[in-house]
Motif scaffolding. Structure first.
Motif, PDB file in Angstrom:
ATOM      1  N   VAL A 298      24.143 -33.124 -14.812  1.00  0.00           N
ATOM      2  CA  VAL A 298      24.853 -32.451 -15.900  1.00  0.00           C
ATOM      3  C   VAL A 298      23.999 -32.565 -17.161  1.00  0.00           C
ATOM      4  CG1 VAL A 298      26.960 -32.369 -17.275  1.00  0.00           C
ATOM      5  CG2 VAL A 298      27.048 -33.083 -14.863  1.00  0.00           C
ATOM      6  N   PRO A 299      23.617 -31.466 -17.781  1.00  0.00           N
ATOM      7  CA  PRO A 299      22.722 -31.523 -18.948  1.00  0.00           C
ATOM      8  C   PRO A 299      23.429 -32.029 -20.205  1.00  0.00           C
ATOM      9  CG  PRO A 299      23.395 -29.263 -18.537  1.00  0.00           C
ATOM     10  CD  PRO A 299      23.942 -30.073 -17.408  1.00  0.00           C
ATOM     11  N   ASN A 300      22.673 -32.661 -21.070  1.00  0.00           N
ATOM     12  CA  ASN A 300      23.175 -33.120 -22.362  1.00  0.00           C
ATOM     13  C   ASN A 300      22.002 -33.187 -23.331  1.00  0.00           C
ATOM     14  OD1 ASN A 300      25.209 -33.995 -24.134  1.00  0.00           O
ATOM     15  ND2 ASN A 300      24.622 -36.127 -23.863  1.00  0.00           N
ATOM     16  N   SER A 301      22.303 -33.216 -24.614  1.00  0.00           N
ATOM     17  CA  SER A 301      21.247 -33.309 -25.620  1.00  0.00           C
ATOM     18  C   SER A 301      21.813 -33.896 -26.902  1.00  0.00           C
ATOM     19  CB  SER A 301      20.635 -31.936 -25.907  1.00  0.00           C
ATOM     20  OG  SER A 301      21.600 -31.067 -26.466  1.00  0.00           O
ATOM     21  N   PHE A 302      20.951 -34.494 -27.694  1.00  0.00           N
ATOM     22  CA  PHE A 302      21.308 -34.980 -29.025  1.00  0.00           C
ATOM     23  C   PHE A 302      20.034 -35.025 -29.857  1.00  0.00           C
ATOM     24  CE2 PHE A 302      20.374 -38.699 -26.428  1.00  0.00           C
ATOM     25  CZ  PHE A 302      19.510 -39.427 -27.229  1.00  0.00           C
ATOM     26  N   THR A 303      20.208 -35.040 -31.167  1.00  0.00           N
ATOM     27  CA  THR A 303      19.069 -35.024 -32.080  1.00  0.00           C
ATOM     28  C   THR A 303      18.695 -36.440 -32.479  1.00  0.00           C
ATOM     29  OG1 THR A 303      19.742 -32.879 -32.955  1.00  0.00           O
ATOM     30  CG2 THR A 303      18.188 -34.154 -34.278  1.00  0.00           C
TER      31      THR A 303
ATOM     32  N   LYS B  79      23.947 -36.590 -32.686  1.00  0.00           N
ATOM     33  CA  LYS B  79      22.776 -37.222 -33.319  1.00  0.00           C
ATOM     34  C   LYS B  79      22.830 -38.723 -33.076  1.00  0.00           C
ATOM     35  CE  LYS B  79      25.315 -36.950 -37.677  1.00  0.00           C
ATOM     36  NZ  LYS B  79      26.475 -36.342 -36.994  1.00  0.00           N
ATOM     37  N   SER B  80      21.649 -39.340 -32.945  1.00  0.00           N
ATOM     38  CA  SER B  80      21.580 -40.777 -32.717  1.00  0.00           C
ATOM     39  C   SER B  80      21.619 -41.538 -34.034  1.00  0.00           C
ATOM     40  CB  SER B  80      20.305 -41.130 -31.936  1.00  0.00           C
ATOM     41  OG  SER B  80      19.156 -40.593 -32.574  1.00  0.00           O
ATOM     42  N   GLU B  81      21.796 -42.855 -33.938  1.00  0.00           N
ATOM     43  CA  GLU B  81      21.982 -43.671 -35.138  1.00  0.00           C
ATOM     44  C   GLU B  81      20.793 -43.624 -36.082  1.00  0.00           C
ATOM     45  OE1 GLU B  81      24.546 -45.309 -31.853  1.00  0.00           O
ATOM     46  OE2 GLU B  81      22.494 -44.583 -32.063  1.00  0.00           O
ATOM     47  N   ASP B  82      19.589 -43.480 -35.549  1.00  0.00           N
ATOM     48  CA  ASP B  82      18.410 -43.452 -36.417  1.00  0.00           C
ATOM     49  C   ASP B  82      18.434 -42.247 -37.363  1.00  0.00           C
ATOM     50  OD1 ASP B  82      18.144 -42.094 -33.930  1.00  0.00           O
ATOM     51  OD2 ASP B  82      16.041 -41.709 -34.355  1.00  0.00           O
ATOM     52  N   VAL B  83      19.005 -41.132 -36.891  1.00  0.00           N
ATOM     53  CA  VAL B  83      19.131 -39.949 -37.750  1.00  0.00           C
ATOM     54  C   VAL B  83      20.140 -40.207 -38.871  1.00  0.00           C
ATOM     55  CG1 VAL B  83      19.859 -37.529 -37.811  1.00  0.00           C
ATOM     56  CG2 VAL B  83      18.484 -38.361 -35.914  1.00  0.00           C
TER      57      VAL B  83
ATOM     58  N   CYS C 104      12.796 -38.150 -33.699  1.00  0.00           N
ATOM     59  CA  CYS C 104      11.600 -37.564 -33.092  1.00  0.00           C
ATOM     60  C   CYS C 104      11.886 -36.197 -32.475  1.00  0.00           C
ATOM     61  CB  CYS C 104      11.007 -38.498 -32.040  1.00  0.00           C
ATOM     62  SG  CYS C 104      12.078 -38.856 -30.639  1.00  0.00           S
ATOM     63  N   GLY C 105      13.073 -35.640 -32.752  1.00  0.00           N
ATOM     64  CA  GLY C 105      13.404 -34.317 -32.251  1.00  0.00           C
ATOM     65  C   GLY C 105      14.585 -34.345 -31.295  1.00  0.00           C
ATOM     66  N   GLU C 106      14.837 -33.207 -30.653  1.00  0.00           N
ATOM     67  CA  GLU C 106      15.981 -33.077 -29.749  1.00  0.00           C
ATOM     68  C   GLU C 106      15.672 -33.684 -28.384  1.00  0.00           C
ATOM     69  OE1 GLU C 106      19.207 -29.673 -28.348  1.00  0.00           O
ATOM     70  OE2 GLU C 106      17.149 -29.091 -28.865  1.00  0.00           O
ATOM     71  N   ILE C 107      16.547 -34.575 -27.933  1.00  0.00           N
ATOM     72  CA  ILE C 107      16.402 -35.227 -26.631  1.00  0.00           C
ATOM     73  C   ILE C 107      17.244 -34.466 -25.614  1.00  0.00           C
ATOM     74  CG2 ILE C 107      16.581 -37.389 -25.352  1.00  0.00           C
ATOM     75  CD1 ILE C 107      14.697 -37.521 -27.762  1.00  0.00           C
ATOM     76  N   LYS C 108      16.623 -33.943 -24.570  1.00  0.00           N
ATOM     77  CA  LYS C 108      17.327 -33.224 -23.515  1.00  0.00           C
ATOM     78  C   LYS C 108      17.173 -33.986 -22.202  1.00  0.00           C
ATOM     79  CE  LYS C 108      16.498 -28.653 -25.607  1.00  0.00           C
ATOM     80  NZ  LYS C 108      15.919 -27.316 -25.387  1.00  0.00           N
ATOM     81  N   TYR C 109      18.285 -34.216 -21.515  1.00  0.00           N
ATOM     82  CA  TYR C 109      18.238 -34.960 -20.259  1.00  0.00           C
ATOM     83  C   TYR C 109      19.410 -34.551 -19.371  1.00  0.00           C
ATOM     84  CZ  TYR C 109      22.000 -37.794 -22.242  1.00  0.00           C
ATOM     85  OH  TYR C 109      23.192 -38.209 -22.798  1.00  0.00           O
ATOM     86  N   LYS C 110      19.414 -35.051 -18.142  1.00  0.00           N
ATOM     87  CA  LYS C 110      20.490 -34.762 -17.200  1.00  0.00           C
ATOM     88  C   LYS C 110      21.014 -36.071 -16.616  1.00  0.00           C
ATOM     89  CE  LYS C 110      18.679 -30.192 -16.014  1.00  0.00           C
ATOM     90  NZ  LYS C 110      18.157 -29.316 -14.933  1.00  0.00           N
TER      91      LYS C 110
END
Length: 235
Positions: free
Chosen positions: A78-83, A120-124, A86-92
């Motif tokens: 199942v695909p997912n992504s967050f910012t 978005k992740s905590e670093d953002v 270092c940019g957008e992280i895309k994974y399954k």
């Protein structure tokens, strides 16, 4: 991670060599542009390592004996992504169902601290709040990442409003006695958007919302004895 590093050795190194070659042969490229262009392949490597790590954790769950006895696979890849910075992280990852409770869950996401609907992740968030001290929500969102990805001003505002800032109570080792204290007290009128949550403002008999408070303000100033005497003489 090994696959990401191997791909970087095969493709990423060539990209870096190409940037170096362009900098040497292009008289128009300055050192600042050179630094920025060098960062792009490294940021790409970061994204690939992060995605590969999350997918690796997901694979461990899929093959785990504990998992097979407690969870069944509901849906795979199942695909997912967050910012991230270092940019957008895309994974399954895999969607599991608990045999005991019937709960549906992404075990890899939970293990990595990735919550539902996280964009978005905590670093953002940290970068955005760091910039919002001196700039607007919009500009803070533009500088929240090290790439061209932009966080909306509404998202930055939401993170700022969700902060819980504890009151700082100064610790006084020894109380000092002074002869003169100058106290300046006043009040001010402040307009509210809400009290505790959006939509909780009461409407008065005149049809207007009661959205004004009058906080009390006080400034206490201690002056040296000599200075206080000079002020008294002037008065």
């Amino acid at each position: 991670m090994h696959i990401s590093i191997q791909q970087f050795m095969e493709i990423g190194i060539k990209k870096i060599e190409k940037v170096v070659e362009s900098f040497i042969n292009d008289d128009q490229m300055n050192i600042g542009e050179f630094v920025l262009e060098l960062g792009k392949p490294l940021q790409e490597l970061q994204r690939e390592i992060i995605a590969e790590t999350i997918e690796g954790i997901d694979e461990v769950y899929r093959k785990s004996a504990y998992r097979t006895s407690h969870y069944v696979v509901e849906r795979a890849r199942v695909p997912n992504s967050f910012t991230s910075t270092c940019g957008e992280i895309k994974y399954k990852r895999t969607y599991f169902k608990s045999k005991e409770t019937g709960e549906f869950i992404f075990l890899a996401d939970k293990a990595c601290g990735i919550t539902k609907n996280m964009r978005k992740s905590e670093d953002v968030v940290i970068e955005a709040i760091k910039h919002v001290v001196d700039t607007s929500y919009r500009i803070s969102g533009e500088h929240a990442t090290h790439t061209e990805d932009i966080i909306s001003k509404q998202a930055v505002m939401k993170e700022v409003h969700s902060l819980e800032i504890p009151a700082l109570i100064p610790f006084v080792k020894k109380k000092r006695q002074v002869k003169v204290l100058y106290i300046n007290a006043d009040e001010d009128h402040v307009s509210l958007q809400f009290n505790n949550k959006k939509g909780d403002l009461k409407v008065g008999e005149n049809g207007y919302k009661s959205n004004t408070i009058e906080p009390r303000l006080a400034c206490i100033l201690r002056m040296l004895r000599k200075k206080a005497k000079e002020v008294k003489e002037i008065d």
